[in-house]
Write an enzyme that holds these catalytic residues in place. Sequence first.
Site, mmCIF file in Angstrom:
data_model
loop_
_atom_site.group_PDB
_atom_site.id
_atom_site.type_symbol
_atom_site.label_atom_id
_atom_site.label_comp_id
_atom_site.label_asym_id
_atom_site.label_seq_id
_atom_site.Cartn_x
_atom_site.Cartn_y
_atom_site.Cartn_z
ATOM 1 N N ASN A 18 3.911 45.760 57.655
ATOM 2 C CA ASN A 18 5.218 46.382 57.424
ATOM 3 C C ASN A 18 5.386 46.938 56.009
ATOM 4 O O ASN A 18 6.352 47.618 55.722
ATOM 5 C CB ASN A 18 6.329 45.392 57.751
ATOM 6 C CG ASN A 18 5.866 43.988 57.440
ATOM 7 O OD1 ASN A 18 5.705 43.653 56.275
ATOM 8 N ND2 ASN A 18 5.594 43.216 58.477
ATOM 9 N N LYS A 134 -4.802 37.783 68.780
ATOM 10 C CA LYS A 134 -4.315 38.630 67.676
ATOM 11 C C LYS A 134 -3.609 39.887 68.199
ATOM 12 O O LYS A 134 -4.241 40.719 68.848
ATOM 13 C CB LYS A 134 -5.522 39.012 66.818
ATOM 14 C CG LYS A 134 -5.214 39.943 65.687
ATOM 15 C CD LYS A 134 -4.528 39.220 64.566
ATOM 16 C CE LYS A 134 -4.094 40.176 63.467
ATOM 17 N NZ LYS A 134 -3.131 39.537 62.565
ATOM 18 N N LYS A 213 -5.714 38.909 58.539
ATOM 19 C CA LYS A 213 -5.839 39.285 57.127
ATOM 20 C C LYS A 213 -5.367 38.183 56.181
ATOM 21 O O LYS A 213 -5.821 38.103 55.050
ATOM 22 C CB LYS A 213 -5.113 40.601 56.845
ATOM 23 C CG LYS A 213 -3.605 40.537 56.910
ATOM 24 C CD LYS A 213 -2.977 40.657 55.573
ATOM 25 C CE LYS A 213 -1.479 40.557 55.575
ATOM 26 N NZ LYS A 213 -0.749 39.923 56.643
ATOM 27 N N LYS A 275 -0.288 32.659 58.238
ATOM 28 C CA LYS A 275 0.185 32.725 56.845
ATOM 29 C C LYS A 275 0.323 31.319 56.276
ATOM 30 O O LYS A 275 -0.087 31.051 55.148
ATOM 31 C CB LYS A 275 1.547 33.427 56.773
ATOM 32 C CG LYS A 275 1.478 34.900 57.110
ATOM 33 C CD LYS A 275 2.813 35.571 56.802
ATOM 34 C CE LYS A 275 2.947 36.874 57.574
ATOM 35 N NZ LYS A 275 1.858 37.822 57.348
HETATM 36 P P1 ADP Z 1 2.637 40.824 58.614
HETATM 37 O O1 ADP Z 1 2.423 42.217 59.053
HETATM 38 O O2 ADP Z 1 3.330 40.740 57.290
HETATM 39 O O3 ADP Z 1 1.414 39.950 58.699
HETATM 40 P P2 ADP Z 1 3.656 39.340 60.928
HETATM 41 O O4 ADP Z 1 4.478 40.015 61.959
HETATM 42 O O5 ADP Z 1 2.259 38.987 61.253
HETATM 43 O O6 ADP Z 1 3.757 40.250 59.619
HETATM 44 O O7 ADP Z 1 4.406 38.002 60.454
HETATM 45 C C1 ADP Z 1 5.728 38.064 59.925
HETATM 46 C C2 ADP Z 1 6.741 37.798 61.032
HETATM 47 O O8 ADP Z 1 6.669 36.429 61.442
HETATM 48 C C3 ADP Z 1 8.182 37.974 60.655
HETATM 49 O O9 ADP Z 1 8.611 39.317 60.805
HETATM 50 C C4 ADP Z 1 8.933 37.033 61.595
HETATM 51 O O10 ADP Z 1 9.538 37.773 62.641
HETATM 52 C C5 ADP Z 1 7.838 36.160 62.202
HETATM 53 N N1 ADP Z 1 8.058 34.729 62.199
HETATM 54 C C6 ADP Z 1 7.701 33.911 63.219
HETATM 55 N N2 ADP Z 1 7.965 32.648 62.952
HETATM 56 C C7 ADP Z 1 8.525 32.609 61.725
HETATM 57 C C8 ADP Z 1 9.003 31.547 60.898
HETATM 58 N N3 ADP Z 1 8.961 30.272 61.281
HETATM 59 N N4 ADP Z 1 9.515 31.871 59.685
HETATM 60 C C9 ADP Z 1 9.569 33.157 59.288
HETATM 61 N N5 ADP Z 1 9.122 34.201 60.030
HETATM 62 C C10 ADP Z 1 8.597 33.947 61.227
HETATM 63 MG MG MG Z 2 0.353 39.354 60.449
#
Ligand code: ADP
Ligand code: MG
Length: 312
Positions: A18, A134, A213, A275
Amino acid sequence: MTHPENTPPILLVALGGNALIKKGQEGTALQQLDNLKVTLRQIARLSERYRIIITHGNGPQVGNLLLQQECCDAVPKMPLEILVAQTQGQIGYMIESTLDSELMAQNLTTRPLVSLISYVVVDEHDPAFKTPTKPIGPIYTKKQAEKGAWPFQKTARGYRRVTFSPKPITIVEKREIKQLINMGFIVICCGGGGIPVIREGRAFSGIEAVIDKDLASARLAMEVGADLFVIATDVKGVAINFGKHNQKMLRKLTRKDAQNYLKAHHFPEGSMKPKVEAALQFSSIPGKKAVIAFLEDIEKAVAGNAGTEFID
Ligand code: ADP
Ligand code: MG
């Protein structure tokens, strides 16, 4: 953490998909270049105090390339790892050119940049090759997903195509990356989690997968001896009970609590779970700091004033 003079600490920033394409956007080249500005302006400023490595996701971009080649039979289709290599080129270019402009705007014209095509070794016997987890590519409705020819999964953002995501074992170019940051380069690498390769004797060969990543970035952060690891995404930090009425954003998260929340399924596969795992791996090394933060809060997170900081 003590550093000899003239060797600033190493900051590794992992940028989420994003950073380039925001929710609801089509993802034109102009949109992606524009979105990068707010992130890279902060990184340009931080480069005065840190040796910098930037890694990035490629979910939407690699999915778009897949879609493009599935729409066209006139040219041979490329395997997934070659598409990952293509995204390292296109995103590396967009990050480099935007960062270059931001450095110039701040009169930091002497800071050299380089994007590096990066291989990441995986194990061909990784159990991850049994189940695709994934998410890649665009967001589909339930109806579209049911009609699709690939495996799909419901994610926080809707239905998405999923592929294999083996664990990163080592970054092939870790020594080159370390040398480059020591020479003053800002290095953009491990795009999309790196090109997945398996070892064949002393050579490498590509394999159909997409490495997460965040996990690849944690691996690299450890292999180059980074001091600070920031995972920048589109939420303010890590929450428990995410999306529920009792959702709670956490500013500090002990490693033990993080492990317990992982076990209690607060963090979904393919988004927040990797993450948290990446932050846990890196912060297990004494003196090293990991933060999961909003893209617009990178500088604040570095200063300890935003995001979810992992503590002992
Ligand atoms: P990126 O492209 O930054 O890797 P991801 O979509 O893989 O983004 O991961 C971020 C997303 O994780 C957020 O947009 C949110 O919707 C989601 N998410 C799921 N569970 C959680 C959580 N427990 N706390 C915060 N965000 C969360
Ligand atoms: Mg991601």
